[in-house]
Motif scaffolding. Structure first.
Motif, mmCIF file in Angstrom:
data_model
loop_
_atom_site.group_PDB
_atom_site.id
_atom_site.type_symbol
_atom_site.label_atom_id
_atom_site.label_comp_id
_atom_site.label_asym_id
_atom_site.label_seq_id
_atom_site.Cartn_x
_atom_site.Cartn_y
_atom_site.Cartn_z
ATOM 1 N N VAL A 391 31.800 37.966 28.924
ATOM 2 C CA VAL A 391 31.796 37.534 30.325
ATOM 3 C C VAL A 391 31.444 38.698 31.242
ATOM 4 O O VAL A 391 30.633 38.563 32.171
ATOM 5 N N SER A 392 32.040 39.858 30.994
ATOM 6 C CA SER A 392 31.749 41.015 31.825
ATOM 7 C C SER A 392 30.287 41.425 31.700
ATOM 8 O O SER A 392 29.638 41.773 32.693
ATOM 9 N N THR A 393 29.756 41.385 30.492
ATOM 10 C CA THR A 393 28.346 41.746 30.287
ATOM 11 C C THR A 393 27.423 40.800 31.036
ATOM 12 O O THR A 393 26.455 41.232 31.680
ATOM 13 N N LEU A 394 27.714 39.513 30.960
ATOM 14 C CA LEU A 394 26.859 38.540 31.643
ATOM 15 C C LEU A 394 26.957 38.675 33.157
ATOM 16 O O LEU A 394 25.946 38.554 33.867
ATOM 17 N N LEU A 426 33.721 29.774 35.311
ATOM 18 C CA LEU A 426 34.828 29.804 36.254
ATOM 19 C C LEU A 426 36.109 29.186 35.722
ATOM 20 O O LEU A 426 37.207 29.675 36.005
ATOM 21 N N VAL A 427 36.005 28.131 34.961
ATOM 22 C CA VAL A 427 37.168 27.321 34.609
ATOM 23 C C VAL A 427 37.670 27.705 33.223
ATOM 24 O O VAL A 427 36.883 27.823 32.283
ATOM 25 N N SER A 428 38.979 27.906 33.139
ATOM 26 C CA SER A 428 39.628 28.150 31.854
ATOM 27 C C SER A 428 40.422 26.905 31.480
ATOM 28 O O SER A 428 41.437 26.592 32.132
ATOM 29 N N PRO A 429 40.005 26.152 30.468
ATOM 30 C CA PRO A 429 40.755 24.934 30.103
ATOM 31 C C PRO A 429 42.203 25.221 29.733
ATOM 32 O O PRO A 429 43.092 24.415 30.027
ATOM 33 N N ASP A 489 34.904 39.837 43.649
ATOM 34 C CA ASP A 489 35.539 38.525 43.585
ATOM 35 C C ASP A 489 34.450 37.487 43.330
ATOM 36 O O ASP A 489 33.630 37.206 44.205
ATOM 37 N N VAL A 490 34.444 36.919 42.138
ATOM 38 C CA VAL A 490 33.380 35.989 41.751
ATOM 39 C C VAL A 490 33.437 34.727 42.593
ATOM 40 O O VAL A 490 32.411 34.228 43.085
ATOM 41 N N VAL A 491 34.639 34.175 42.772
ATOM 42 C CA VAL A 491 34.755 32.922 43.533
ATOM 43 C C VAL A 491 34.343 33.132 44.977
ATOM 44 O O VAL A 491 33.617 32.317 45.559
ATOM 45 N N LYS A 492 34.777 34.219 45.566
ATOM 46 C CA LYS A 492 34.364 34.497 46.940
ATOM 47 C C LYS A 492 32.849 34.713 47.010
ATOM 48 O O LYS A 492 32.206 34.354 48.004
ATOM 49 N N GLY A 493 32.288 35.274 45.961
ATOM 50 C CA GLY A 493 30.841 35.466 45.933
ATOM 51 C C GLY A 493 30.079 34.161 45.904
ATOM 52 O O GLY A 493 29.096 33.989 46.636
ATOM 53 N N VAL A 494 30.524 33.202 45.068
ATOM 54 C CA VAL A 494 29.805 31.921 45.014
ATOM 55 C C VAL A 494 30.010 31.125 46.296
ATOM 56 O O VAL A 494 29.115 30.373 46.721
ATOM 57 N N LEU A 495 31.161 31.278 46.945
ATOM 58 C CA LEU A 495 31.357 30.600 48.227
ATOM 59 C C LEU A 495 30.410 31.164 49.280
ATOM 60 O O LEU A 495 29.888 30.427 50.122
ATOM 61 N N ARG A 496 30.202 32.476 49.209
ATOM 62 C CA ARG A 496 29.291 33.083 50.184
ATOM 63 C C ARG A 496 27.847 32.673 49.903
ATOM 64 O O ARG A 496 27.011 32.669 50.827
ATOM 65 N N LEU A 823 37.377 38.018 38.128
ATOM 66 C CA LEU A 823 37.593 36.601 37.835
ATOM 67 C C LEU A 823 38.914 36.463 37.088
ATOM 68 O O LEU A 823 38.945 36.248 35.874
ATOM 69 N N PRO A 824 40.033 36.601 37.784
ATOM 70 C CA PRO A 824 41.329 36.593 37.096
ATOM 71 C C PRO A 824 41.675 35.213 36.575
ATOM 72 O O PRO A 824 41.227 34.185 37.092
ATOM 73 N N GLY A 825 42.472 35.212 35.551
ATOM 74 C CA GLY A 825 42.991 33.977 34.979
ATOM 75 C C GLY A 825 44.466 34.126 34.696
ATOM 76 O O GLY A 825 45.072 35.175 34.930
ATOM 77 N N LEU A 826 45.032 33.082 34.175
ATOM 78 C CA LEU A 826 46.460 33.100 33.862
ATOM 79 C C LEU A 826 46.735 33.494 32.418
ATOM 80 O O LEU A 826 47.881 33.738 32.061
ATOM 81 N N GLY A 827 45.717 33.566 31.594
ATOM 82 C CA GLY A 827 45.911 33.959 30.197
ATOM 83 C C GLY A 827 46.777 32.982 29.439
ATOM 84 O O GLY A 827 47.682 33.381 28.710
#
Length: 1340
Positions: A391-394, A426-429, A489-496, A823-827
């Motif tokens: 993910v980081s590489t992409l 973006l989504v972690s099932p 911040d990936v989410v803030k980036g896509v919103l922008r 892109l933080p998650g809850l793990g």
């Protein structure tokens, strides 16, 4: 006309110019025509340009060749493989490919061409005519001979040449005339003669020189040809040559891989080497293109490269990693014209390239493959096989921008693939599944925002500017580029990047397939979980939520004509209702907009009024829609909203409550959905009951407000919910009876926590008879709680507390390798199958049970001892001990649920310890757990921290050491640690007894210093007590760290330093301390003393160097605070505890303490303060001396002796007062020459004296004595210091330096001396002095 003679090697420059003038005077035409061939790539046609000749003016021809403009480079498949020699002249290389007349005139060829006709060569020769290059063939052939050590046949006739056929490489084919063969044979004979004339040494020397110059790959290739030729069958070839002759020719040949154009390649590529044999009747095969025909040839089998370097990862179209050694069939479509055509699969780089293809299918295939790769990577399938993060590489490669561009594609297939990849990114099932599973837990509706935790660096441009002139956060954000925003911040980036309007367009206009709609809704849910700001942007996006409501949450819909069709447009979709629920969790105002402006209230009535089977949907989808509708209503009820629907739908709710999903077969596929729907219903009833319990308080507040702003009372009262209690208790009793059935046990255990959460809500109302209430509580205890607590199923769950704990198993909270800061998650992927959030977790049931017990005991204190068995379970005690030793990940969201259980267990112990002797035995364990738990509490749990500090942390009942001879035992232990008692130091016993008496005041001091957390505490209190009208959001504060710092026991001391010490870092002290500061510092030191003596393990999270740094605030906060009698006594005691032999090794001042850039800066401040206001205080002096131990950095010792040598006069700490072994200062010997010189200078100048500074006087003598009589390599400095010491006029200092033996604490001087110098030292001194005298005489 006579032919002009061609220049020879023996001709001079004058001869060449003379021949040139004859040629020009004769007017003869040139025999060479220069043809300008058109550039095929430029699209130029032939015509007149092809017949134009290159006109060269010979007059005034310069000595140097003119700069030639090279022709456009040709495309050749062999260009990259052509052999280059290191010593090859670039000018010669240019001339070799140039047809300019000036190049022809300047090029000398060693052969006679009088009778030869010039013609264009059909094949470029690979052999030059110079001796050096011709020797290459011979020397390389001899490599094998030289390697085996045989030099006997170096001068034998070359087997690579035949008298009949001539040399193989120099074939004469390029000469073109009838005398070509003769010329070739003549050159061959000349070369043979020159080689025969060379000696063996000359041949070997030339061979080594050529081997160094040639490309190693060329040499290896020739040797491999030799090895391959050696194994050839011994038979004559078609030309009649003998096998050994052919083998020798192949060995002596240097294969030069040529650069040829397409026309030349046709002449040199035999048809036998092609993968197919072209036929004459084939269309367009009259002109062969071998480089294209090579793709028809079978690929070699893939093999692992012979290198230890990491190989490039390749994936198939399903995102599966393909091993590099796996041989896959070509019909799978995984082989392509890449850098490694024999390997199947696509690398990430190739997928990126393919995603921008002009072909629609290729773009769609690349994006869908990237989506599969991301899905598997986030699931952890590549963790063991790949290095780094996929993910980081992409993301670093620009995946976010690629997906955003692809969303704008006009082709629906590409657009759908881009949405799929965006969801995979973006989504972690696992996160979504885990959050949904914990919704029914105690306080499970709340969640943390998924904000990045990395703090951005401060802008350097704002440094030094006043606050008014600094840019705001919004202004800084606007200046950033999309790339900078997305990097943090990936989410803030896509919103922008205007993602929301594009998703609205896809849903509203494109109307894609159901799968794409599900992906879009999942992306919107993840964006809404980011923060309340992101949720507001989703709500504010024009026509986005209107489209969602009208298309996916309609109030009316039609049944699809085909039973197999599952449309998503025009029918309720569970994920769309879930999106409404997640948006509503962002805040009560967002929830009100959904209910009132977008019609969510009407949708709730439409979805919940009928049974799920009557919704005309697929059964599973109908249950999911109904469940999400209940969750949405529960979130609204948690704000006290939408409660009027409770009155309207009361019959429906009671009917749903009574239709519990048991008994049911565990194999029923709908059982899990039925259980979740029932859990959602019970959670809704819990919050509605909480809201009804606040009606009376709000009504009274409205009456007394007299026009002031006050929340209106909710539409539900206690009378509306009283009828739920009998039904809930009856169902709870039925669940307890069902626990005995092994088939129904698992499903029953999932429902019991929800029933227990509803039960405590009933007794909150005080309007009914207290006597009747107590009787109901006793009945509930006897019929429900005690049977449940004694059931074996509950016992088995309690036994699993430690194994499922996130606190006791911190490795389970470790972040995933694919987790990136932006892109933080809850793990949660590891919690789905088991652990704290698994389906078999004991935490929801035990937490709900403790919650009910705490409520009952607060109302009926006579029931408290009936529940002591819960705390006396060996599994519970073992779990608490494990928590006391654990070091959990402090910022993992799952800890919040475990902290609820720990808090309720400790709160139960608060009620049981004073009344139950059996429980009181474990009071120390409970107290230790509470102290350890405080630094773990996450944001949103401030009320829990306040409750623990108010009721338990400073409670003397939980410190039995203070009541059972603990101070005396501590005093006795301290006396045993001392070599001899010191009357000047305070013993611990009286200090501990006094601290125990002051525990209530100490509690008040700490609560006062935590008053700044009051707003957070009140907000957390409303949430934990279920005061729904005052709850503003279900989003907890950002998960940036614990609520309290780990060093909270030092808080009053650090706070005083920040206010009165050096707030601006300038070292300015205030004239007087704030009122009550001495008392506050005294309480802080008393509490620290209690913890250090009786709860040492509770402070292990604070490093010893951090403790020392915090205690230094006693001296830096004021000029006389450390001189106060109670402060000095307590600080002495703490200093002795920190410097005990068992703790000195753990004290490392070389590492910076938390909160400080380095310890050196703190030490500099201490030195300046000591020099200014210490008045020779011994306690302050001990703090100054402590960092001067030999094992620490010499920087601090250099700073004291170099910059602050004046304080040596007042540093009068004796060896007895120091309480640190003097050997820690004197051993090992000092190796810093500048520091040794400073030692000597301070001694000689009298700045350091034994009467002023006994400790450092001994230290300086020890290191100087060891140095001047040592045998190290610094001979000149050692001799110089020894001579200077001998010639000192101060006899006492001279004798101390020369006769020093060992430090001795009991001695009057602090050290022992020799009566006279030992013989070896005496001889050393005499030799140094004699050498000096001899050098002086020599100078004279």
């Amino acid at each position: 006309m006579a032919m002009i003679k061609r220049p020879k090697p023996t001709d001079s420059e004058a001869d060449i110019l003379r021949e040139q003038e004859k040629f020009l005077a004769s007017g003869s035409p040139s025999t060479v025509n220069v043809v300008r061939r058109p550039d095929k790539r430029a699209g130029q046609s032939g015509g007149a340009d092809e017949d134009q000749r290159d006109v060269v003016t010979i007059q005034d021809l310069p000595d140097d060749l003119p700069t030639l403009t090279p022709a456009p480079p040709k495309k050749s498949r062999l260009k990259g493989e052509r052999v280059r020699f290191e010593d090859e002249d670039p000018e010669e290389l240019l001339d070799r490919h140039d047809t300019h007349i000036s190049a022809v005139l300047s090029k000398i060829i060693v052969r006679d061409t009088h009778n030869c006709l010039l013609s264009r060569a059909t094949r470029r020769s690979v052999v030059a005519f110079s001796l050096t290059i011709l020797l290459t063939n011979v020397i390389l052939r001899r490599c094998k001979c030289s390697e085996t050590g045989s030099l006997e046949n170096l001068h034998s006739p070359l087997p690579g040449f035949s008298a009949m056929a001539g040399p193989r490489l120099v074939s004469g084919q390029g000469l073109g005339g009838p005398g070509g063969t003769a010329e070739t044979l003549q050159i061959h004979q000349e070369n043979q003669a020159k080689i025969q004339a060379m000696s063996k040494d000359q041949i070997l020397e030339e061979q080594q020189r050529l081997l160094v110059q040639l490309d190693p790959r060329l040499v290896d290739f020739v040797r491999s040809r030799k090895a391959a030729g050696g194994s050839a069958p011994k038979s004559q070839d078609a030309r009649g040559r003998k096998p050994h002759l052919q083998e020798s020719v192949e060995t002596a040949e240097v294969v030069m891989e040529e650069e040829e154009d397409e026309e030349e390649t046709m002449h040199c590529s035999p048809e036998e080497d092609l993968p197919i044999k072209p036929q004459k009747d084939w269309v367009h095969m009259d002109k062969l293109e071998p480089e294209k025909l090579e793709w028809i040839r079978d690929l070699p089998a893939p093999r692992r490269k012979g290198t230890k370097m990491a190989m490039q990862a390749r994936f198939d179209f399903a995102g599966t990693l393909i091993p590099p050694t796996e041989d896959l069939p070509t019909h799978l479509g995984l082989h392509h014209h890449g850098d490694e055509p024999e390997l199947a699969g696509y690398s990430l780089q190739e997928l990126f390239l393919l995603s921008r293809s002009q072909l629609i299918q290729q773009r769609s295939l690349a994006l869908s493959t990237l989506a599969h790769v991301l899905t598997k990577a986030r699931a952890g399938e590549f963790a063991a096989a790949l290095k780094g993060s996929v993910v980081s590489t992409l993301l670093d490669a620009g995946l976010l921008f690629l997906l955003r561009f692809s969303l704008d594609d006009s082709v629906e297939g590409v657009m759908s693939a881009a949405v799929q990849a965006l969801r995979a990114l973006l989504v972690s099932p696992g996160d979504e599944e885990c959050l949904d599973a914990t919704l029914s837990w105690l306080h499970g509706l709340a969640s943390f925002p998924l904000l990045p935790t990395a703090e951005e660096e401060e802008d350097e441009e704002d440094e030094g500017l006043p606050e008014v002139m600094r840019e705001t956060a919004e202004e800084k954000e606007e200046k950033k580029t999309d790339h900078d925003v997305a990097r943090h911040d990936v989410v803030k980036g896509v919103l922008r990047m205007k993602l929301l309007p594009r998703l609205r367009y896809i849903l509203e206009v494109v109307r894609p397939s159901p799968k794409v709609v599900q992906d879009v809704l999942a992306v919107l849910i993840r964006v809404a979980r980011h923060s309340s700001s992101a949720a507001t942007q989703v709500l504010d996006c024009p026509r986005l939520m209107e489209t969602v409501m009208s298309e996916f949450v309609p109030c009316s819909w039609t049944v699809p004509a085909s039973p197999n069709a599952q449309p998503v447009y025009g029918v309720p979709v569970a994920d769309a209702v879930k999106l409404l629920r997640v948006l509503a969790s962002a805040g009560r105002h967002v929830c009100a907009r959904l209910l009132n402006s977008l019609g969510a209230r009407e949708c709730l009535s439409r979805l919940l009024a009928p049974e799920p089977a009557e919704l005309q949907l697929e059964p599973g989808e109908a249950l999911r829609v109904s469940t999400e509708a209940y969750w949405l209503w529960a979130v609204a009820a948690s704000y006290g909203q939408a409660c009027s629907l409770y009155v309207d739908l009361y019959p429906v709710l009671v009917k749903a409550l009574q239709s519990a999903p048991w008994p049911r077969s565990p194999s029923d596929p709908l059982l899990s959905l039925e259980l979740r729907r029932h859990q959602a219903l019970l959670t809704l009833l819990t919050h509605v009951t909480h809201t009804a319990g606040c009606h009376q308080e709000l009504q009274a507040g409205l009456v007394s407000s007299q026009g002031a702003e006050c929340p209106p009372p909710p539409p539900v009262t206690w009378g509306h919910v009283m009828g739920l209690q009998p039904a809930v208790l009856g169902l709870l009793k039925g669940c307890i009876r069902t626990l005995g059935d092994p088939v129904q046990r698992e499903s029953t255990l999932r429902l019991v926590p929800s029933y227990l959460n509803v039960s405590p809500c009933q007794p909150f109302q005080r309007s009914f008879s207290p006597v009747a209430c107590l009787q109901e509580l006793e009945k509930l205890t006897a019929e429900v709680l005690l049977p449940l607590l004694s059931h074996e199923a509950v016992h088995s769950l309690i036994n699993n507390l430690q194994s499922c704990s996130a606190v006791c198993n911190p490795q389970s909270c470790s972040p995933s390798p694919e987790t990136v800061p932006s892109l933080p998650g809850l793990g949660c992927s590891q919690w789905i199958s088991g652990g704290l959030a698994g389906t078999s977790s004991p935490f929801p049931l035990v937490t709900s049970l403790c919650y009910l017990l705490d409520t009952l005991i607060s109302l009926h204190k006579g029931l408290v001892r009936k529940f002591s068995s819960l705390l006396l379970f060996e599994s519970v005690l073992r779990y608490l001990r494990a928590c006391g030793r654990a070091k959990p990940t402090p910022s993992h969201w799952i800890l919040r649920h475990e902290q609820h259980l720990l808090f309720l267990l400790l709160k139960l112990s608060i009620r049981l310890v004073p009344s139950d002797p059996e429980v009181a035995v474990h009071a120390t364990l409970f107290h230790h757990t509470s102290l350890v738990m405080l630094p773990w509490l996450l944001p949103g749990s401030e009320f829990l921290a306040h409750e623990l500090m108010s009721t338990m942390v400073f409670n003397k009942d939980f410190m039995p050491e203070g009541q059972s001879g603990g101070p005396e035992a501590a005093e006795l232990s301290e006396l045993q640690l001392q070599d001899r008692p010191s009357p000047s130091l305070q013993t611990l016993g009286p200090l501990l007894r006094e601290a125990c008496v002051q525990l209530p005041s100490i509690r008040g001091c700490y609560l006062f210093h935590l008053a700044h957390m009051e707003p957070a505490v009140l907000s957390s209190q409303d949430y934990h007590l279920g005061r729904t009208p005052w709850i503003n959001t279900q989003l907890l504060p950002g998960l940036t760290g614990p609520s309290l710092p780990s060093d909270w026991p030092f808080l009053p001391l650090v706070s005083l330093y920040e206010r009165a010490g050096a707030p601006d870092g300038g070292g300015q002290q205030v004239e007087s301390l704030p009122a009550g500061s001495v008392q506050s510092v005294t309480f802080c030191l008393q509490w620290l003393l209690l913890l250090e003596v009786w709860r040492e393990e509770a402070l292990r999270v604070v490093l010893p160097v951090a403790k020392l740094a915090r205690l230094a605030c006693v001296f830096l906060s004021s000029s006389d605070l450390f001189l106060e009698r109670p402060v000095q006594r307590l600080t002495w005691a703490l200093f002795r505890l920190l410097t005990r032999p068992s703790r000195l090794d753990a004290l490392d001042v070389n590492s910076p303490p938390p909160g400080l850039a380095s310890f050196d800066d703190l030490y500099s401040a201490l030195l300046g303060q000591f020099e200014a206001v210490s008045f020779g205080d011994h306690l302050f002096g001990c703090f100054v001396l402590l960092p001067l131990q030999r094992r620490y950095s010499a920087t601090m010792r250099l700073k004291l002796f170099g910059e602050h040598a004046g304080l040596l006069r007042s540093l009068g700490v004796t060896l007895e007062q120091l309480a640190i072994p003097i050997e820690r200062f004197t051993s090992p010997p000092e190796d810093s020459l500048p520091l040794l010189r400073l030692y000597f200078r301070t001694l000689v100048t009298g700045a350091l004296r034994q009467c002023w500074c006994p400790v450092l006087y001994v230290v300086a003598l020890s290191h100087l004595n060891t140095f001047i009589f040592s045998q190290d390599q610094v001979e000149a400095a050692r001799r110089s210091l020894l001579r200077k010491t001998h010639y000192l006029t101060d006899e006492v200092l001279r004798s101390h330096l020369l006769l020093f033996r060992l430090p001795q604490k009991a001695s009057e001087l602090g050290f022992d001396t020799f009566d006279q110098l030992p013989p070896i030292r005496q001889r050393r001194l005499e030799s140094v002095l004699l050498a000096k005298d001899a050098s002086d005489v020599k100078v004279e």
